[in-house]
Design a protein around this motif. Structure first.
Motif, PDB file in Angstrom:
ATOM      1  N   GLU A  69       0.804  -1.223   0.000  1.00 19.91           N
ATOM      2  CA  GLU A  69       0.000   0.000   0.000  1.00 19.91           C
ATOM      3  C   GLU A  69       0.838   1.274   0.000  1.00 19.91           C
ATOM      4  O   GLU A  69       0.312   2.362  -0.208  1.00 19.91           O
ATOM      5  N   ASP A  70       2.129   1.159   0.250  1.00 21.61           N
ATOM      6  CA  ASP A  70       3.023   2.320   0.213  1.00 21.61           C
ATOM      7  C   ASP A  70       3.481   2.637  -1.215  1.00 21.61           C
ATOM      8  O   ASP A  70       4.159   3.649  -1.433  1.00 21.61           O
ATOM      9  N   THR A  71       3.139   1.792  -2.163  1.00 20.03           N
ATOM     10  CA  THR A  71       3.516   2.021  -3.550  1.00 20.03           C
ATOM     11  C   THR A  71       2.900   3.317  -4.060  1.00 20.03           C
ATOM     12  O   THR A  71       1.678   3.508  -3.988  1.00 20.03           O
ATOM     13  N   ALA A  72       3.743   4.228  -4.547  1.00 21.77           N
ATOM     14  CA  ALA A  72       3.290   5.551  -4.990  1.00 21.77           C
ATOM     15  C   ALA A  72       4.476   6.323  -5.540  1.00 21.77           C
ATOM     16  O   ALA A  72       5.631   5.898  -5.392  1.00 21.77           O
ATOM     17  N   VAL A  73       4.174   7.455  -6.145  1.00 23.88           N
ATOM     18  CA  VAL A  73       5.208   8.434  -6.454  1.00 23.88           C
ATOM     19  C   VAL A  73       5.299   9.368  -5.247  1.00 23.88           C
ATOM     20  O   VAL A  73       4.280   9.903  -4.797  1.00 23.88           O
ATOM     21  N   TYR A  74       6.496   9.531  -4.741  1.00 28.91           N
ATOM     22  CA  TYR A  74       6.727  10.362  -3.563  1.00 28.91           C
ATOM     23  C   TYR A  74       7.339  11.688  -3.989  1.00 28.91           C
ATOM     24  O   TYR A  74       8.297  11.728  -4.765  1.00 28.91           O
ATOM     25  N   TYR A  75       6.770  12.767  -3.437  1.00 27.37           N
ATOM     26  CA  TYR A  75       7.209  14.113  -3.780  1.00 27.37           C
ATOM     27  C   TYR A  75       7.684  14.857  -2.537  1.00 27.37           C
ATOM     28  O   TYR A  75       7.047  14.770  -1.470  1.00 27.37           O
ATOM     29  N   CYS A  76       8.724  15.605  -2.711  1.00 27.08           N
ATOM     30  CA  CYS A  76       9.209  16.515  -1.683  1.00 27.08           C
ATOM     31  C   CYS A  76       8.615  17.898  -1.974  1.00 27.08           C
ATOM     32  O   CYS A  76       8.589  18.322  -3.123  1.00 27.08           O
ATOM     33  N   VAL A  77       8.147  18.558  -0.916  1.00 28.76           N
ATOM     34  CA  VAL A  77       7.505  19.862  -1.082  1.00 28.76           C
ATOM     35  C   VAL A  77       8.041  20.832  -0.036  1.00 28.76           C
ATOM     36  O   VAL A  77       8.093  20.484   1.152  1.00 28.76           O
TER      37      VAL A  77
END
Length: 119
Positions: A87-95
């Motif tokens: 469920e942690d599968t995703a594109v991760y973004y820094c903001v």
């Protein structure tokens, strides 16, 4: 400019550390967050840290498994992710947000890094 790295493919239960190298900002005046987006799911604010005093917040889905930190000397933000789940599968973004706390996600976004958790 924000440049994320450290994503990849990992088995369930594994770990990854994401990095976000920030240029053009001094971290101690901003809130820096990690967000993620997955197909069919709403965007989620995973974690936030205040560059001013290190105050951190986490989404309930990752609390106890993920840790956000900064190295102000390197102007870099990290997200240590342990006990990863599919469920942690995703594109991760820094903001980087132009406030000191709570990461509304309305500031500057990086290009994202893909995290895939699969056996």
């Amino acid at each position: 400019q924000l440049v994320e790295s450290g994503g990849g493919l990992v088995q369930p239960g594994g770990s990854l550390r994401l990095s976000c190298e920030v240029s053009g900002f001094t971290l101690d005046h901003y809130a820096i967050g990690w967000f993620r987006e997955a197909p069919g799911k709403e965007r989620e604010r995973v974690s936030c840290i205040s560059g001013a005093d290190g105050y951190t917040t986490y989404a309930g889905s990752v609390k106890g498994r993920f840790t956000i930190s900064t190295d102000n000397a390197k102007n870099t933000v990290y997200l240590q992710m342990n006990s990863l789940e599919p469920e942690d599968t995703a594109v991760y973004y820094c903001v980087v947000d132009n406030v000191e706390y709570f990461c509304p996600g309305t500031g500057y976004w990086g290009q994202g890094t893909q995290v895939t958790v699969s056996s």
